[in-house]
Motif scaffolding. Sequence first.
Motif, PDB file in Angstrom:
ATOM      1  N   CYS A  69       0.848  -1.200   0.000  1.00 59.52           N
ATOM      2  CA  CYS A  69       0.000   0.000   0.000  1.00 59.52           C
ATOM      3  C   CYS A  69       0.882   1.248   0.000  1.00 59.52           C
ATOM      4  N   SER A  70       0.682   2.110  -0.960  1.00 57.53           N
ATOM      5  CA  SER A  70       1.516   3.306  -1.079  1.00 57.53           C
ATOM      6  C   SER A  70       1.128   4.364  -0.056  1.00 57.53           C
ATOM      7  N   PRO A  71       2.053   5.249   0.300  1.00 60.75           N
ATOM      8  CA  PRO A  71       1.722   6.354   1.204  1.00 60.75           C
ATOM      9  C   PRO A  71       0.599   7.227   0.662  1.00 60.75           C
ATOM     10  N   GLU A  72       0.560   7.385  -0.665  1.00 57.72           N
ATOM     11  CA  GLU A  72      -0.485   8.207  -1.274  1.00 57.72           C
ATOM     12  C   GLU A  72      -1.865   7.578  -1.081  1.00 57.72           C
ATOM     13  N   ALA A  73      -1.927   6.240  -1.208  1.00 59.16           N
ATOM     14  CA  ALA A  73      -3.204   5.551  -1.008  1.00 59.16           C
ATOM     15  C   ALA A  73      -3.640   5.655   0.445  1.00 59.16           C
ATOM     16  N   ALA A  74      -2.678   5.478   1.357  1.00 60.52           N
ATOM     17  CA  ALA A  74      -3.000   5.571   2.782  1.00 60.52           C
ATOM     18  C   ALA A  74      -3.503   6.965   3.133  1.00 60.52           C
ATOM     19  N   ASP A  75      -2.847   7.986   2.606  1.00 61.93           N
ATOM     20  CA  ASP A  75      -3.280   9.355   2.906  1.00 61.93           C
ATOM     21  C   ASP A  75      -4.663   9.649   2.325  1.00 61.93           C
ATOM     22  N   ALA A  76      -4.920   9.149   1.107  1.00 62.45           N
ATOM     23  CA  ALA A  76      -6.244   9.363   0.507  1.00 62.45           C
ATOM     24  C   ALA A  76      -7.328   8.731   1.373  1.00 62.45           C
ATOM     25  N   ALA A  77      -7.079   7.513   1.832  1.00 58.10           N
ATOM     26  CA  ALA A  77      -8.056   6.826   2.666  1.00 58.10           C
ATOM     27  C   ALA A  77      -8.238   7.548   3.996  1.00 58.10           C
TER      28      ALA A  77
END
Length: 270
Positions: A69-77
């Motif tokens: 899981c990318s940092p960008e995906a985690a931040d979006a969630a």
Amino acid sequence: MSARIPTDAFAAVTPARSESLLDAIEYRFRLTGQRPDPLSVDGRALGHGLPRRPIALVELSSILMHPSCSPEAADAAWRLLVTNARTGAERWIVGAVGVALPGLRRRAHHLWKLSAGDVDAALIAQFMQALASVDITKPSVVTRLLNAAFSKARSELDRREPASGEVSFVPESRVPTTGLNHPDFVLVRAVRAGVITAQEADLIGATYLESANVGEYAERVGRSYWQVYRQRGAAVQRLVAAIQSGDLSDDYADVVAEATTTTAPEAARP
């Protein structure tokens, strides 16, 4: 940005005698995932490689923990979770805490080493406060949430128990040099493996393997009954999990332990 997050979202969560508040919250969180219409987010709208479908929050928690899981995906969630929690809807507050449980458990483990008191309750309360104030325009949203909760919970616990640090590093809190001076070889291996601390091993040994009850032990170490009770519960859960997973398996030590405790039980007592 700041918002008001209700602080009584977990007022109805009452842990059983053998579990912690985090365990009780996790049970409630996972139970919601079994419903026909579990609380979910739209992975298609979030993007960043997340599954392009509705993602139940219980599943989202697992996805966000995965190394892929990318940092960008985690931040979006997490931006979405925080935004929804700020509406004041209890289900989204509980959902955000549920998704953060793996990180909250790690922070709670560290807090147990540093502070006395109701670690779980303090950490959860401060996490909900952080939901209201964290800047979601910056990266690493969940890390900043957890760090803020940890820092403020530690300060709160230290204010409540100014003398708690006096029992954190007692002379007895060291790994025994041999299993023969400890009531249970399993506890010795657990300490050496980092599953529990030497102080927790002493607590478990005294209250389960010897004649002391929790109240007597608490008086002996200068802490409250509930501080010791909660510490023991958390330590026992880690110990049981390690035993069940086989992490503490040692056939040779088991044979020695069985022979020692059968033929000379008093020799194993400190």
